[in-house]
Design an enzyme around this catalytic site. Structure first.
Site, PDB file in Angstrom:
ATOM      1  N   GLY A  89      18.930  56.952  59.761  1.00  0.00           N
ATOM      2  CA  GLY A  89      17.602  56.811  59.870  1.00  0.00           C
ATOM      3  C   GLY A  89      16.999  57.714  59.351  1.00  0.00           C
ATOM      4  O   GLY A  89      17.284  59.032  58.861  1.00  0.00           O
ATOM      5  N   ARG A  90      15.636  58.191  59.510  1.00  0.00           N
ATOM      6  CA  ARG A  90      14.849  59.543  59.982  1.00  0.00           C
ATOM      7  C   ARG A  90      15.261  60.143  60.925  1.00  0.00           C
ATOM      8  O   ARG A  90      14.677  61.726  61.376  1.00  0.00           O
ATOM      9  CB  ARG A  90      13.168  59.523  59.774  1.00  0.00           C
ATOM     10  CG  ARG A  90      12.972  59.388  58.185  1.00  0.00           C
ATOM     11  CD  ARG A  90      11.414  58.922  57.418  1.00  0.00           C
ATOM     12  NE  ARG A  90      11.122  58.058  58.098  1.00  0.00           N
ATOM     13  CZ  ARG A  90       9.703  58.282  58.993  1.00  0.00           C
ATOM     14  NH1 ARG A  90       9.860  59.369  59.227  1.00  0.00           N
ATOM     15  NH2 ARG A  90       9.515  57.293  59.016  1.00  0.00           N
ATOM     16  N   GLU A  93      16.693  63.863  61.708  1.00  0.00           N
ATOM     17  CA  GLU A  93      15.893  64.933  61.193  1.00  0.00           C
ATOM     18  C   GLU A  93      15.060  65.566  61.704  1.00  0.00           C
ATOM     19  O   GLU A  93      15.027  66.849  61.920  1.00  0.00           O
ATOM     20  CB  GLU A  93      15.156  64.542  59.873  1.00  0.00           C
ATOM     21  CG  GLU A  93      14.025  65.965  59.000  1.00  0.00           C
ATOM     22  CD  GLU A  93      12.971  65.338  58.442  1.00  0.00           C
ATOM     23  OE1 GLU A  93      13.034  66.070  57.031  1.00  0.00           O
ATOM     24  OE2 GLU A  93      12.147  64.696  58.766  1.00  0.00           O
ATOM     25  N   CYS A 119      24.716  57.876  57.987  1.00  0.00           N
ATOM     26  CA  CYS A 119      24.128  57.624  56.804  1.00  0.00           C
ATOM     27  C   CYS A 119      23.198  59.180  57.048  1.00  0.00           C
ATOM     28  O   CYS A 119      23.825  60.112  57.015  1.00  0.00           O
ATOM     29  CB  CYS A 119      22.851  56.950  56.823  1.00  0.00           C
ATOM     30  SG  CYS A 119      21.347  56.641  56.174  1.00  0.00           S
ATOM     31  N   HIS A 120      22.163  59.363  57.479  1.00  0.00           N
ATOM     32  CA  HIS A 120      21.653  60.585  57.637  1.00  0.00           C
ATOM     33  C   HIS A 120      21.956  61.321  59.396  1.00  0.00           C
ATOM     34  O   HIS A 120      21.340  62.221  60.159  1.00  0.00           O
ATOM     35  CB  HIS A 120      20.338  60.692  57.279  1.00  0.00           C
ATOM     36  CG  HIS A 120      19.427  60.189  56.823  1.00  0.00           C
ATOM     37  ND1 HIS A 120      19.388  59.105  55.991  1.00  0.00           N
ATOM     38  CD2 HIS A 120      18.772  61.279  55.977  1.00  0.00           C
ATOM     39  CE1 HIS A 120      18.818  59.788  54.723  1.00  0.00           C
ATOM     40  NE2 HIS A 120      18.033  60.667  55.066  1.00  0.00           N
ATOM     41  N   TYR A 139      25.317  59.525  54.119  1.00  0.00           N
ATOM     42  CA  TYR A 139      24.102  59.286  52.884  1.00  0.00           C
ATOM     43  C   TYR A 139      24.513  60.206  51.813  1.00  0.00           C
ATOM     44  O   TYR A 139      23.990  61.424  51.915  1.00  0.00           O
ATOM     45  CB  TYR A 139      22.614  59.254  53.096  1.00  0.00           C
ATOM     46  CG  TYR A 139      21.946  58.134  52.284  1.00  0.00           C
ATOM     47  CD1 TYR A 139      21.691  57.110  52.171  1.00  0.00           C
ATOM     48  CD2 TYR A 139      21.063  59.090  51.910  1.00  0.00           C
ATOM     49  CE1 TYR A 139      21.305  56.803  51.287  1.00  0.00           C
ATOM     50  CE2 TYR A 139      19.849  58.734  51.009  1.00  0.00           C
ATOM     51  CZ  TYR A 139      19.790  57.091  50.284  1.00  0.00           C
ATOM     52  OH  TYR A 139      19.495  56.988  49.657  1.00  0.00           O
TER      53      TYR A 139
END
Length: 197
Positions: A89-90, A93, A119-120, A139
Site C-alpha cells: 500500500g502507500r 513510503e 507489494c510496496h 509491485y
C-alpha cells in the site's frame, strides 16, 4: 507445532487486503500476530486503502477499513518475535522514514528469521539495506528500487532464504502458503467422521 509470535508493521493507507488477510489467516492457523505502527498505541487504528487492478496503467485506490493495532510500537521488542510481515500500500513510503522501523526490519534479517513482504512493502526493506543478494519480487513499479538495493528480480511469488515476496494481494494464496512453509506451519485436516446408514 505451537503457534509463533509474528510481528506486522502497518501504517495509514496500507493496503487493506494485505493487512487484513494475512493478519486473520495467520491467526486462523494458530499464530499470534501483533500489529504495530510508529507513533500509535495499542487500540488506536490506521486507515487502510483498497487497491484494485482494472486494466489501467496503475492501480485504483479507494478508502478501506479502520484497522486496530494490537500493541504500541514502543512496547515491542523484535527479539520476542519469530517472524515479520511487511504489507504494501502507500504506508511503506512513509514508514521507511522511521529509524525504529528500519532497525526492527534489520533485526529479522540479521537473526535470519522469516520475513514476508508484498507489494510496496519491499520499499521498507530496501531502505533498511537488507536486500543485497536476494531474489525477490514486489509491485512492478517498485522494481527499480529493489534492484537498486541489490536484489535480482523475479515475476512471481518467491522464497529466497528467509524472505517470501509477492507482487500484490492477488498473490495471497501462494504468498501466504510459502510463508507458512517457511514458518514450518503444519495444517492437518481430519477425515470426515463415518456415518452409520
Amino acid at each position: 507445532m505451537t503457534g509463533q509470535q509474528i510481528l506486522m508493521i502497518v501504517g495509514d493507507f496500507g493496503e487493506d487486503y494485505e493487512i487484513m488477510v494475512p493478519f486473520q489467516a495467520l491467526q486462523a492457523v494458530g499464530h499470534e500476530v501483533h500489529a504495530v505502527c510508529p507513533e500509535k498505541e495499542d487500540g488506536e487504528t490506521v486507515k487502510t486503502a483498497i487497491h484494485d487492478f482494472r486494466g489501467d496503467q496503475t492501480y485504483l485506490e479507494t478508502r478501506g477499513h479502520d484497522f486496530a493495532l494490537t500493541h504500541g510500537f514502543d512496547e515491542i521488542d523484535p527479539a520476542d518475535y519469530d517472524a515479520l510481515v511487511v504489507p504494501g500500500g502507500r504506508a511503506p513510503e512513509y514508514l521507511r522514514g522511521y529509524d525504529e522501523v528500519l532497525d526492527t526490519v534489520r533485526h529479522f534479517f540479521e537473526a535470519d528469521k522469516p520475513v514476508a513482504s508484498i507489494c510496496h512493502g519491499p520499499q521498507i526493506l530496501a531502505a533498511a539495506g537488507v536486500l543485497d543478494g536476494y531474489e525477490m519480487t514486489a509491485y512492478p513499479a517498485v522494481r527499480p528500487e529493489v534492484e537498486a538495493a541489490g536484489c535480482s528480480w523475479v515475476d512471481g511469488v518467491t522464497t529466497d532464504g528467509n524472505l517470501v515476496t509477492g507482487q500484490a494481494w492477488p498473490d495471497h494464496p501462494e504468498w501466504i502458503a510459502q510463508f507458512l512453509d517457511l514458518l514450518g506451519t503444519e495444517i492437518e485436516h481430519d477425515a470426515p467422521a463415518a456415518t452409520a446408514d
